[in-house]
Design a protein around this motif. Structure first.
Motif, PDB file in Angstrom:
ATOM      1  N   ARG A  97       0.834  -1.208   0.000  1.00  0.00           N
ATOM      2  CA  ARG A  97       0.000   0.000   0.000  1.00  0.00           C
ATOM      3  C   ARG A  97       0.871   1.261   0.000  1.00  0.00           C
ATOM      4  O   ARG A  97       0.618   2.207   0.718  1.00  0.00           O
ATOM      5  CB  ARG A  97      -0.951   0.005   1.192  1.00  0.00           C
ATOM      6  N   ASN A  98       1.886   1.216  -0.863  1.00  0.00           N
ATOM      7  CA  ASN A  98       2.808   2.343  -0.965  1.00  0.00           C
ATOM      8  C   ASN A  98       3.097   2.607  -2.440  1.00  0.00           C
ATOM      9  O   ASN A  98       3.534   1.704  -3.151  1.00  0.00           O
ATOM     10  CB  ASN A  98       4.110   2.036  -0.222  1.00  0.00           C
ATOM     11  N   SER A 157       4.156   1.732   6.279  1.00  0.00           N
ATOM     12  CA  SER A 157       4.409   1.671   4.837  1.00  0.00           C
ATOM     13  C   SER A 157       5.621   2.496   4.436  1.00  0.00           C
ATOM     14  O   SER A 157       6.448   2.053   3.642  1.00  0.00           O
ATOM     15  CB  SER A 157       3.164   2.139   4.086  1.00  0.00           C
ATOM     16  N   PHE A 231      -6.531  -5.955  -0.853  1.00  0.00           N
ATOM     17  CA  PHE A 231      -5.411  -5.409  -0.073  1.00  0.00           C
ATOM     18  C   PHE A 231      -5.406  -3.881  -0.075  1.00  0.00           C
ATOM     19  O   PHE A 231      -4.731  -3.260   0.753  1.00  0.00           O
ATOM     20  CB  PHE A 231      -4.078  -5.920  -0.619  1.00  0.00           C
ATOM     21  N   GLY A 234      -6.330  -2.675   3.222  1.00  0.00           N
ATOM     22  CA  GLY A 234      -5.539  -3.137   4.350  1.00  0.00           C
ATOM     23  C   GLY A 234      -5.643  -4.635   4.541  1.00  0.00           C
ATOM     24  O   GLY A 234      -6.588  -5.287   4.072  1.00  0.00           O
ATOM     25  N   ALA A 235      -4.661  -5.201   5.235  1.00  0.00           N
ATOM     26  CA  ALA A 235      -4.623  -6.645   5.437  1.00  0.00           C
ATOM     27  C   ALA A 235      -5.812  -7.136   6.253  1.00  0.00           C
ATOM     28  O   ALA A 235      -6.383  -8.205   5.962  1.00  0.00           O
ATOM     29  CB  ALA A 235      -3.312  -7.038   6.117  1.00  0.00           C
ATOM     30  N   ASP A 236      -6.208  -6.379   7.273  1.00  0.00           N
ATOM     31  CA  ASP A 236      -7.336  -6.803   8.115  1.00  0.00           C
ATOM     32  C   ASP A 236      -8.629  -6.825   7.311  1.00  0.00           C
ATOM     33  O   ASP A 236      -9.436  -7.772   7.427  1.00  0.00           O
ATOM     34  CB  ASP A 236      -7.479  -5.859   9.310  1.00  0.00           C
TER      35      ASP A 236
END
Length: 345
Positions: A97-98, A157, A231, A234-236
């Motif tokens: 996420r970057n 990140s 994704f 976010g991973a959660d």
């Protein structure tokens, strides 16, 4: 009736695919026409038609040989390398996420270079491991180092990018130490030129390694396209949507390492392709990975072919390392992306 069956969306996709294919064919034809012996584009198209479809068009044996024995393999390798690096950049940007993530900046390319140099100069693994195998182990080691450093920094990140820069410097230092202390003068010259990226030595046997790796890597990434979309939240959030986060991460990171390592082992280190191309593709097709990944493959392939052409014509009677050409475009793009990604104080 046919319009109702195909639908406007499919008609548009077919049109875009046709344009992309035409652009790719033109880029390849341009690549095989440029060199010490300039071959006009019409003759280049006829030579491609003869070699691919046995059309029997009038082309001299010398021109046919130059195109198919040397230039076409170079152009195809440039396309595979550009597509593979662009896909790798898109995967890393999604997982981390970057917008600044890519194999070169995260040190994956540097680790692959160190692994390949260990095989070339130190003889690690010998014929059993091979150059690609050594590069793959180096790429995996680089990912492990970056993950370790990022975890120690809290896993943010932006800290991952800093960890990648640190890991890249570490592996570059290791490579430089091996080359300067253990390599002969001839080995050192060859390795240093190779490290800057070079398609000059590519021949058809190299494509028997690069082609299946690039195609299998692309298929694996496409299978996980919906997971990559998840994704973005976010991973959660991805896990709550039913994505096996750990498995997907491991599979895609291994795929990225394999793609990068294979290309580095054959043509050397080439930076910024995985950074610039995914952003250009997002601008054209949007963030959905089902469209983004094919766009990265095609745009990356065309970009690398054109960069290879520029490397042959920018300086008269001299071929520049391809890494220099990509850096000329990538460094300003990196600055723009970094500026746009800055956070308000």
């Amino acid at each position: 009736m046919s319009h109702a069956v195909i639908g406007p969306n499919w008609a548009a996709r077919i049109g875009v695919a046709a344009i992309a294919l035409a652009a790719f064919i033109f880029a390849v034809a341009l690549a095989v026409s440029v060199g010490e012996m300039t071959i006009p584009l019409p003759i280049a198209f006829r030579a491609l038609g003869n070699g691919l479809f046995d059309l029997g068009l009038p082309v001299s044996a010398i021109q046919q040989g130059v195109i198919f024995d040397y230039r076409l393999s170079r152009a195809v390798m440039a396309a595979l390398c550009g597509g593979a690096l662009a896909i790798s950049g898109a995967i890393l940007q999604a997982l981390l996420r970057n917008p600044l993530a890519e194999p070169y900046i995260l040190g994956v390319s540097a680790g692959a270079s160190t692994g390949a140099v260990c095989v070339m100069i130190l003889g690690f693994g010998g014929a059993t491991l091979g150059l690609s195998g050594g590069a793959f182990l180096g790429a995996v080691a680089a990912l492990a180092v970056v993950a370790l450093l990022a975890t120690g920094a809290g896993g943010a990140s932006d800290r991952v990018i800093l960890a990648g820069v640190a890991g890249s410097q570490l592996f570059n230092a290791a490579t430089a130490t091996i080359v300067t202390t253990l390599a002969s003068a001839e080995q050192a010259r060859g390795v240093m030129f190779w490290l800057l990226g070079n398609f000059g030595g590519v021949r058809w046997p190299d494509l028997w390694v690069a082609t299946p790796v690039a195609l299998i890597g692309f298929v694996v990434c496409m299978i996980n396209a919906k997971a990559l979309d998840a994704f973005a939240f976010g991973a959660d959030a991805a896990q709550s949507l039913g994505v096996a986060v750990t498995r997907v991460r491991l599979v895609l990171l291994a795929t990225t390492a394999l793609l990068t390592a294979t290309m580095v082992a054959i043509v050397g280190t080439i930076g910024f392709v995985g950074l610039v191309i995914p952003h250009a593709a997002r601008f054209l097709v949007g963030p959905g990975h089902a469209r983004l990944l094919p766009a990265c493959l095609v745009i990356g392939a065309i970009f690398m072919i054109l960069a290879d052409i520029l490397s042959r014509i920018l300086v008269p009677q001299q071929i520049l390392p391809i890494g220099i050409v990509t850096a000329l475009f990538g460094a300003p793009a990196f600055a723009v992306i970094l500026y746009r990604a800055r956070r308000p104080a």
